[in-house]
Design a protein around this motif. Structure first.
Motif, short mmCIF file in Angstrom:
data_model
loop_
_atom_site.label_atom_id
_atom_site.label_comp_id
_atom_site.label_asym_id
_atom_site.label_seq_id
_atom_site.Cartn_x
_atom_site.Cartn_y
_atom_site.Cartn_z
N MET B 1 83.30 108.90 -40.69
CA MET B 1 81.93 108.86 -40.13
C MET B 1 80.91 108.41 -41.17
SD MET B 1 80.93 109.21 -37.16
CE MET B 1 82.32 108.84 -36.12
N MET B 2 79.67 108.58 -40.87
CA MET B 2 78.62 108.21 -41.83
C MET B 2 78.54 109.25 -42.95
SD MET B 2 75.63 106.72 -39.44
CE MET B 2 74.62 106.15 -40.79
N PHE B 3 77.82 108.90 -44.01
CA PHE B 3 77.70 109.81 -45.15
C PHE B 3 77.01 111.11 -44.71
CE2 PHE B 3 75.71 111.18 -49.20
CZ PHE B 3 76.89 111.33 -49.91
N PRO B 4 77.54 112.27 -45.10
CA PRO B 4 76.95 113.55 -44.65
C PRO B 4 75.49 113.72 -45.11
CG PRO B 4 79.09 113.90 -45.66
CD PRO B 4 78.73 112.48 -45.92
N ILE B 5 74.68 114.41 -44.29
CA ILE B 5 73.27 114.64 -44.62
C ILE B 5 73.15 115.62 -45.79
CG2 ILE B 5 71.04 115.42 -43.72
CD1 ILE B 5 71.82 113.22 -41.96
N ALA B 15 71.84 112.79 -48.34
CA ALA B 15 71.89 111.52 -47.61
C ALA B 15 70.78 110.56 -48.00
CB ALA B 15 71.83 111.79 -46.11
N GLU B 19 72.03 105.37 -49.95
CA GLU B 19 71.95 103.90 -49.91
C GLU B 19 71.70 103.32 -51.29
OE1 GLU B 19 69.59 102.51 -46.61
OE2 GLU B 19 71.41 102.76 -45.40
N ASP B 54 82.37 105.33 -45.98
CA ASP B 54 81.54 105.19 -44.79
C ASP B 54 82.24 104.28 -43.78
OD1 ASP B 54 79.60 105.05 -42.93
OD2 ASP B 54 77.98 104.44 -44.27
N PHE B 56 81.90 104.27 -40.61
CA PHE B 56 81.12 103.99 -39.40
C PHE B 56 80.75 102.51 -39.34
CE2 PHE B 56 77.69 104.42 -36.28
CZ PHE B 56 78.32 105.24 -35.38
N ASP B 57 80.69 101.86 -40.52
CA ASP B 57 80.43 100.42 -40.55
C ASP B 57 81.50 99.67 -39.76
OD1 ASP B 57 78.15 100.56 -42.07
OD2 ASP B 57 79.23 100.49 -43.97
N VAL B 59 83.20 100.93 -37.27
CA VAL B 59 82.97 101.22 -35.84
C VAL B 59 81.95 100.23 -35.30
CG1 VAL B 59 82.14 102.94 -34.20
CG2 VAL B 59 83.51 103.67 -36.14
N VAL B 60 80.87 100.02 -36.07
CA VAL B 60 79.82 99.10 -35.65
C VAL B 60 80.39 97.68 -35.54
CG1 VAL B 60 77.62 98.05 -36.31
CG2 VAL B 60 77.96 100.51 -36.57
N ARG B 63 82.49 97.35 -32.41
CA ARG B 63 81.68 97.31 -31.19
C ARG B 63 80.91 96.00 -31.10
NH1 ARG B 63 81.32 102.63 -29.09
NH2 ARG B 63 79.33 102.32 -28.12
N LEU B 64 80.63 95.42 -32.28
CA LEU B 64 79.96 94.13 -32.33
C LEU B 64 80.86 93.06 -31.73
CD1 LEU B 64 77.36 93.04 -33.93
CD2 LEU B 64 78.97 92.32 -35.64
#
Lengths: 217, 74
Positions: B1-5, B15, B19, B54, B56-57, B59-60, B63-64
């Motif tokens: 998943m994305m980086f934890p908060i 979080a 970046e 990460d 989730f990139d 996943v994007v 879906r793209l």
């Protein structure tokens, strides 16, 4: 307990953390302050998320959970926890809830939704995310999220998202009679305020206990 | 998943620094130096950064390529 031999000194202080030295303060009292900072000092975070639309690759519950962990700069003088509010309303009133809207839609390119994209219902509110640079979710082209967020006051003992910071208590290197309380804030409240609030709560609890014992006599 | 908060162990907010960390490490800087400069002090928070992936990139990206516009749940 007499306060004659007690000394409290502020050793270090910056925007994020404080170091307080206790001398002659009983260990139990110092530890109570430490524990109260972690579990009972009130802060504000998103408690409820209304999902109007979510076509992103992230499930509703994970998205809501990520949003709930974002710390908000907390105005605990103005806002009260919902269970202590006089309004008795499930949705809350202006004294116990701050509303935010998070609306984002990706165009032709994938995009990242940040905490700065959350817009408050009242633009003058002081209850804002601690940082605007928190990535919440990434959207592929054409994907959309539309959420309504309810920011409420809560305490660390109910959910760790409301834990205001870190508090550790240790003996001084030079003198074991002295104890040092290190407090670091996650950004909800100023570290000094966290210590003072914990002491106020401790005082209230002790007074309540005394009143209860006197009532039994 | 994305980086934890937040950090899993101590609960500190991490979080917001992700970046910058990712960009600088990808550019060739040493993770230890970047984390020191970002003020990530405790080893519980530091391991969140150095062990993060990460995905989730991906996943994007999927879906793209394969997702339909509008309702993309399958």
């Amino acid at each position: 307990m007499s306060g004659e031999n007690m000394a409290v000194k502020l050793l270090e202080s910056d925007g994020k953390s404080v170091k307080v030295e206790f001398e002659g303060v009983p260990l139990a009292v110092a530890n109570a302050i430490r524990r109260l900072i972690i579990s009972e000092v009130p802060t504000m975070a998103v408690e409820e998320v209304l999902i109007i639309e979510n076509s992103s690759g992230m499930t509703n519950e994970i998205l809501a959970h990520r949003i709930s962990l974002i710390p908000f700069v907390s105005d605990i003088d103005r806002y009260v926890p919902p269970e202590e509010c006089t309004c008795g309303s499930k949705l809350g009133c202006e004294k116990c809830v701050v509303r935010y809207v998070l609306k984002a839609e990706a165009g032709d390119q994938p995009m990242t939704v940040y905490s700065r994209d959350m817009t408050p219902e009242d633009p003058n509110t002081t209850v804002v995310p601690v940082s605007g640079n928190i990535p919440i979710v990434k959207l592929a082209p054409g994907e959309k999220i539309e959420l309504e967020l309810y920011v409420r006051v809560g305490r660390g003992k109910k959910h760790a998202k409301w834990q205001p910071g870190i508090a550790t208590l240790y003996e001084s290197k030079e003198n074991v009679e002295k104890r040092i309380l290190f407090v670091e804030s996650f950004g909800f409240l100023k570290p000094k305020r966290m210590v003072l609030e914990a002491i106020r709560i401790l005082n209230k609890k002790v007074n309540n206990l005394m009143r209860t014992i006197k009532g039994c006599e | 998943m994305m980086f934890p908060i937040r950090c899993f162990t101590c609960g500190a907010l991490i979080a917001d620094k992700w970046e910058e960390y990712k960009a600088r490490v990808d550019a060739g800087e040493s993770p230890a130096k970047v984390l020191d400069e970002l003020g990530v002090k405790r080893y519980c928070c530091r391991r969140m950064f150095i062990s993060a992936e990460d995905y989730f990139d991906e996943v994007v990206e999927f879906r793209l390529k394969f997702g339909k516009k509008g309702d993309m749940r399958t």
